[in-house]
Scaffold this motif. Structure first.
Motif, PDB file in Angstrom:
ATOM      1  N   LYS A 149       0.964  -1.141   0.224  1.00 31.56           N
ATOM      2  CA  LYS A 149       0.000   0.093  -0.050  1.00 31.56           C
ATOM      3  C   LYS A 149       0.819   1.217  -0.113  1.00 31.56           C
ATOM      4  N   ALA A 150       2.334   1.068   0.028  1.00 30.49           N
ATOM      5  CA  ALA A 150       3.231   2.160   0.045  1.00 30.49           C
ATOM      6  C   ALA A 150       2.863   3.269  -1.223  1.00 30.49           C
ATOM      7  N   ALA A 213      -0.492   6.664   8.322  1.00 28.33           N
ATOM      8  CA  ALA A 213       0.378   6.643   7.331  1.00 28.33           C
ATOM      9  C   ALA A 213       1.615   7.420   7.796  1.00 28.33           C
ATOM     10  N   LEU A 214       2.784   6.974   7.352  1.00 29.72           N
ATOM     11  CA  LEU A 214       4.182   7.295   7.755  1.00 29.72           C
ATOM     12  C   LEU A 214       4.829   8.010   6.837  1.00 29.72           C
ATOM     13  N   PRO A 215       4.752   9.195   6.543  1.00 30.04           N
ATOM     14  CA  PRO A 215       5.404   9.699   5.293  1.00 30.04           C
ATOM     15  C   PRO A 215       6.939  10.144   5.862  1.00 30.04           C
ATOM     16  N   ILE A 286       5.691   7.078   1.573  1.00 27.56           N
ATOM     17  CA  ILE A 286       4.407   7.035   2.518  1.00 27.56           C
ATOM     18  C   ILE A 286       4.230   5.528   2.767  1.00 27.56           C
ATOM     19  N   HIS A 287       4.376   5.233   4.069  1.00 30.45           N
ATOM     20  CA  HIS A 287       4.252   3.659   4.301  1.00 30.45           C
ATOM     21  C   HIS A 287       2.892   3.657   5.362  1.00 30.45           C
ATOM     22  N   ILE A 288       2.046   2.355   4.867  1.00 30.72           N
ATOM     23  CA  ILE A 288       0.906   2.203   5.848  1.00 30.72           C
ATOM     24  C   ILE A 288       1.472   1.259   6.964  1.00 30.72           C
TER      25      ILE A 288
END
Length: 297
Positions: A149-150, A213-215, A286-288
């Motif tokens: 999903k990134a 979400a980890l941007p 951006i990681h989920i």
């Protein structure tokens, strides 16, 4: 000495750097709430790796809480202990142990959590063992990265991986993939919808699913010049550590190792130069992260 994961899959520096970016202090409220944690709890971090999350939880929950990190890899445990000592933490304990047979008494802790661990172990038994050591009312949570999903952006203006670098990485990546398959890395990954069903089957209540979400965006205006430089160096270190671990997958010495390291450094030198010149190119990831949790009745 067990050092399979740290020497063959992910080194302690690589994991520590990536998790420092993931568990930033400005995300404290989200993680504490989503993991169901409160000040004063005894919290176990299973598969703690280099101890990044244990240190964050120790800081966020304060000295009234006790954080226990457990990992079977001696290199990770030594690294984590040294980091905690350097940073002056007194409310962390690290144990070398099997997370499928946790070296803690039943009904002894308030919460268990793990970060990108459940994908590598039998899911049902992993959660059942955590339920065993939790007191009634205790919280069990799992954090699972969703790489599929990134969102990734690498514009043409960004320093690209050269064809030569790709060529030199190829034999390492092929050997690494083969070894990971033999080691069963990621072999227990499940569909996200299965997480709540697992918790239900094991008798947990108050089940919750959350995500964040980890941007990682070097060019954001809210990031200082010093932070931008540090982020480039973090990514460089991750790439170099990846090379070190990657070389461990090979059966013999790799004759192109020095050339490959030079190509990696050259790429990050160019990115650093762009930061120095205040040249924004908007390369980002951006990681989920999926979080599932339940309460032991």
């Amino acid at each position: 000495m067990n050092k399979i994961w740290s020497s063959q899959i992910q080194g302690p520096k690589t994991l520590d750097l990536s998790r420092e970016l993931r568990f930033r202090d400005d995300r404290k409220e989200f993680f504490v709430k989503s993991l169901g944690l409160l000040t004063g709890m005894t919290v176990v971090d299973l598969g703690c790796g280099p101890g990044t999350l244990t240190r964050k939880l120790a800081k966020w929950l304060g000295n009234e809480s006790k954080i226990i990190g457990i990992d079977r890899d001696d290199i990770f445990i030594d690294y984590a202990k040294n980091k905690a000592l350097e940073q002056g933490f007194t409310n962390i304990e690290y144990l070398n142990g099997n997370i499928m047979n946790i070296p803690l008494e039943s009904d002894s802790v308030d919460a268990c959590t793990s970060h990108t661990v459940i994908e590598h172990v039998p899911n049902y038994d992993f959660l059942l063992e955590q339920k065993r050591i939790c007191k009634s009312g205790g919280i069990v949570s799992v954090m699972s990265a969703r790489p599929e999903k990134a969102i990734k952006s690498l514009p043409s203006s960004a320093p690209q991986i050269s064809e030569r670098e790709k060529e030199l990485w190829e034999p390492i990546n092929q050997a690494w993939l083969k070894k990971d398959q033999e080691r069963g890395v990621g072999s227990y990954a499940i569909e996200p919808s299965q997480f709540p069903h697992l918790f239900e089957q094991l008798g947990f209540v108050d089940i919750e699913i959350d995500s964040i979400a980890l941007p990682v965006v070097i060019d954001n205006s809210s990031i200082t010049f010093e932070e931008r430089l540090l982020m480039v160096e973090y990514e460089r270190q991750q790439a170099i550590d990846c090379l070190v671990v990657g070389l461990n997958q090979l059966e013999q010495e790799y004759e192109h190792a020095i050339e490959l390291e030079l190509l990696i450094n050259n790429r990050f030198d160019k990115r650093k130069e762009m930061v120095m010149n205040n040249q924004k190119i908007w390369d980002f990831q951006i990681h989920i992260l999926l979080i599932a949790r339940g309460r032991k009745p």
